[in-house]
Design a protein around this motif. Structure first.
Motif, mmCIF file in Angstrom:
data_model
loop_
_atom_site.group_PDB
_atom_site.id
_atom_site.type_symbol
_atom_site.label_atom_id
_atom_site.label_comp_id
_atom_site.label_asym_id
_atom_site.label_seq_id
_atom_site.Cartn_x
_atom_site.Cartn_y
_atom_site.Cartn_z
ATOM 1 N N LEU A 142 57.177 62.132 89.135
ATOM 2 C CA LEU A 142 56.472 62.084 87.855
ATOM 3 C C LEU A 142 55.006 62.501 88.010
ATOM 4 O O LEU A 142 54.410 62.329 89.069
ATOM 5 C CB LEU A 142 56.553 60.675 87.269
ATOM 6 C CG LEU A 142 57.956 60.216 86.851
ATOM 7 C CD1 LEU A 142 57.940 58.725 86.525
ATOM 8 C CD2 LEU A 142 58.468 61.017 85.668
ATOM 9 N N HIS A 143 54.451 63.024 86.920
ATOM 10 C CA HIS A 143 53.062 63.493 86.934
ATOM 11 C C HIS A 143 52.210 62.664 85.985
ATOM 12 O O HIS A 143 52.656 62.300 84.886
ATOM 13 C CB HIS A 143 52.997 64.963 86.505
ATOM 14 C CG HIS A 143 53.773 65.878 87.394
ATOM 15 N ND1 HIS A 143 55.123 66.105 87.236
ATOM 16 C CD2 HIS A 143 53.377 66.636 88.464
ATOM 17 C CE1 HIS A 143 55.537 66.946 88.168
ATOM 18 N NE2 HIS A 143 54.501 67.286 88.921
ATOM 19 N N PHE A 144 50.993 62.375 86.397
ATOM 20 C CA PHE A 144 50.029 61.664 85.562
ATOM 21 C C PHE A 144 49.065 62.692 84.956
ATOM 22 O O PHE A 144 48.782 63.722 85.563
ATOM 23 C CB PHE A 144 49.254 60.643 86.393
ATOM 24 C CG PHE A 144 48.569 59.599 85.572
ATOM 25 C CD1 PHE A 144 49.277 58.557 85.000
ATOM 26 C CD2 PHE A 144 47.193 59.665 85.339
ATOM 27 C CE1 PHE A 144 48.652 57.594 84.231
ATOM 28 C CE2 PHE A 144 46.556 58.704 84.568
ATOM 29 C CZ PHE A 144 47.289 57.670 84.012
ATOM 30 N N TRP A 145 48.594 62.423 83.751
ATOM 31 C CA TRP A 145 47.695 63.364 83.066
ATOM 32 C C TRP A 145 46.391 63.514 83.834
ATOM 33 O O TRP A 145 45.748 62.548 84.218
ATOM 34 C CB TRP A 145 47.421 62.859 81.649
ATOM 35 C CG TRP A 145 46.796 63.874 80.744
ATOM 36 C CD1 TRP A 145 47.423 64.840 80.026
ATOM 37 C CD2 TRP A 145 45.395 64.009 80.439
ATOM 38 N NE1 TRP A 145 46.527 65.585 79.294
ATOM 39 C CE2 TRP A 145 45.265 65.092 79.530
ATOM 40 C CE3 TRP A 145 44.245 63.344 80.841
ATOM 41 C CZ2 TRP A 145 44.043 65.501 79.016
ATOM 42 C CZ3 TRP A 145 43.031 63.754 80.347
ATOM 43 C CH2 TRP A 145 42.924 64.823 79.442
ATOM 44 N N LYS A 146 45.977 64.772 84.091
ATOM 45 C CA LYS A 146 44.793 65.051 84.897
ATOM 46 C C LYS A 146 43.680 65.766 84.137
ATOM 47 O O LYS A 146 42.589 65.934 84.654
ATOM 48 C CB LYS A 146 45.183 65.919 86.101
ATOM 49 C CG LYS A 146 46.211 65.310 87.030
ATOM 50 C CD LYS A 146 46.576 66.305 88.129
ATOM 51 C CE LYS A 146 47.622 65.743 89.067
ATOM 52 N NZ LYS A 146 48.002 66.738 90.107
ATOM 53 N N GLY A 147 43.968 66.248 82.949
ATOM 54 C CA GLY A 147 42.974 67.022 82.217
ATOM 55 C C GLY A 147 43.082 68.509 82.466
ATOM 56 O O GLY A 147 42.242 69.295 81.994
ATOM 57 N N GLU A 148 44.111 68.931 83.218
ATOM 58 C CA GLU A 148 44.295 70.358 83.486
ATOM 59 C C GLU A 148 44.653 71.141 82.223
ATOM 60 O O GLU A 148 44.595 72.370 82.227
ATOM 61 C CB GLU A 148 45.390 70.555 84.540
ATOM 62 C CG GLU A 148 45.005 70.056 85.918
ATOM 63 C CD GLU A 148 46.107 70.296 86.941
ATOM 64 O OE1 GLU A 148 47.262 70.571 86.517
ATOM 65 O OE2 GLU A 148 45.827 70.223 88.154
ATOM 66 N N ILE A 149 44.990 70.436 81.163
ATOM 67 C CA ILE A 149 45.325 71.102 79.908
ATOM 68 C C ILE A 149 44.156 71.960 79.420
ATOM 69 O O ILE A 149 44.347 72.956 78.722
ATOM 70 C CB ILE A 149 45.726 70.052 78.834
ATOM 71 C CG1 ILE A 149 46.480 70.717 77.683
ATOM 72 C CG2 ILE A 149 44.528 69.279 78.344
ATOM 73 C CD1 ILE A 149 47.868 71.164 78.038
ATOM 74 N N ALA A 150 42.939 71.588 79.822
ATOM 75 C CA ALA A 150 41.751 72.334 79.403
ATOM 76 C C ALA A 150 41.702 73.736 79.998
ATOM 77 O O ALA A 150 40.951 74.590 79.524
ATOM 78 C CB ALA A 150 40.492 71.562 79.799
#
Length: 355
Positions: A142-150
């Motif tokens: 599983l992956h945790f949100w890192k802010g790479e969406i930016a």
């Protein structure tokens, strides 16, 4: 070459429970669908049963009749999605029979088939595989949100709805296909089991993912699609509705997934949230849903209508009324051309594309 599969609904194909089967009959599909098993539609083409369009998928009354016809699929797919993801007892026997014959079984239900002793034993006897699409991933995957969406360049478009079981996934696929035909490279991020069954490459099953990791799994799927394919638009398949008391959902796509544009799916003839009529839980007005989405920093670009229970002679007037009241392009995705939505989405993609 795709493996062959038969879809099992037993007697539910013409109900809303069979939305998984409907998606596979309409396509696309990870498997080559060679038959439908449903007693009520036996002898007819599955596509014709669904929407009047033949698709070369015969319907059989039972698994035995299917096999007697000379067809032997590699897999049987559970074609229903019940409330709570419970396996209907009417499907247990045909699934066990298929497994004992060496035919694999694929299920998107929460009730994990491989955890059922009788089905696991049948699979062992037949040396058949069971794929439980909704079985939760191991924690290490599983992956945790890192802010790479930016860092994502492709604009995101969320397909949200005013309720569950409205056709959000279907509209996502139909819209994406139409945009590709227009020349806009478009990728769909699936968030439900049917998306995986339809062969989508990027996504996750939202409702079987621990809440702490939903945003991270969504971000990981979007970032992966953007980096590997560099699409011009990414469509995010929505689940449920922002204000559905039995399972509110959708904010993740706007906040964690960074979608700034929305196509909103709505059923004008539906008054109550699905299966909540006895509770009196009324679906909020369309205008208030549009306003709520705006508070999340996104804008609704168009309305996609589900025509269920809407008399044919009222559909055009209903569409025109909603278009007039909202000031937005409004279409029935399964009944007419999507040009009004394609035009506004294409403009959105061009405006929002990052250099």
């Amino acid at each position: 070459m795709r493996e062959t599969a038969a879809v099992l609904t037993v007697d539910r194909f013409l109900t809303s429970d069979a939305k998984t089967a409907h998606g596979l009959v309409r396509g696309p599909s990870r498997f080559e669908i060679v038959a439908l098993v449903d007693a009520q539609g036996a002898g007819r083409d599955a596509g014709e049963l669904l929407d009047g369009r033949k698709r070369g998928i015969p319907t059989f009354a039972s698994l035995e009749e299917l096999l007697q016809s000379g067809r032997r699929p590699a897999w049987v797919v559970v074609g229903v999605a019940t409330s709570g993801g419970v396996l209907p007892e009417s499907l247990r026997k045909p699934i066990a029979s298929a497994l004992e014959r060496g035919i694999g079984a694929v299920s998107g239900l929460h009730q994990v088939l491989s955890d059922e002793p009788d089905l696991r034993a049948a699979a062992e006897r037949g040396k058949a595989r069971i794929i439980d699409v909704r079985k939760p991933k191991p924690r290490a995957e599983l992956h945790f949100w890192k802010g790479e969406i930016a860092t994502v360049r492709a604009p995101r478009l969320a397909l949200l709805g005013t309720d569950c079981a409205l056709g959000k996934r279907t509209t996502s696929q139909v819209l994406a296909a139409a945009l590709r035909e227009r020349g806009l490279a478009t990728e769909v991020i699936y968030t439900g089991q049917t998306g995986w069954l339809q062969g989508c490459r990027f996504g996750f099953v939202l409702d079987s993912t621990p809440n702490d990791f939903v945003s991270g799994e969504l971000e990981h799927a979007i970032v992966s699609a953007d980096r590997e394919l560099a699409p011009e638009l990414i469509v995010l398949e929505g689940q449920s509705a922002l204000r559905n008391p039995s399972g509110p959902c959708g904010a993740e796509l706007l906040l964690s997934g960074g979608a700034r544009g929305v196509i909103l799916q709505h059923a004008p003839a539906r008054k109550f949230f699905e299966d909540q009529e006895h509770l009196g839980n009324v679906i909020p007005p369309l205008a208030s849903e549009i306003a709520l989405i705006g508070m999340y920093g996104a804008r609704v670009l168009g309305i996609a209508l589900n025509h269920e229970h809407l008399p044919e002679n009222e559909r055009a007037a209903t569409r025109e009324r909603i278009a007039r009241e909202t000031g937005l392009p409004t279409v029935y995705p399964l009944l007419e051309r999507l040009d009004p939505l394609i035009d506004v989405v294409a403009r959105y993609a061009k405006e929002e594309r990052r250099a």
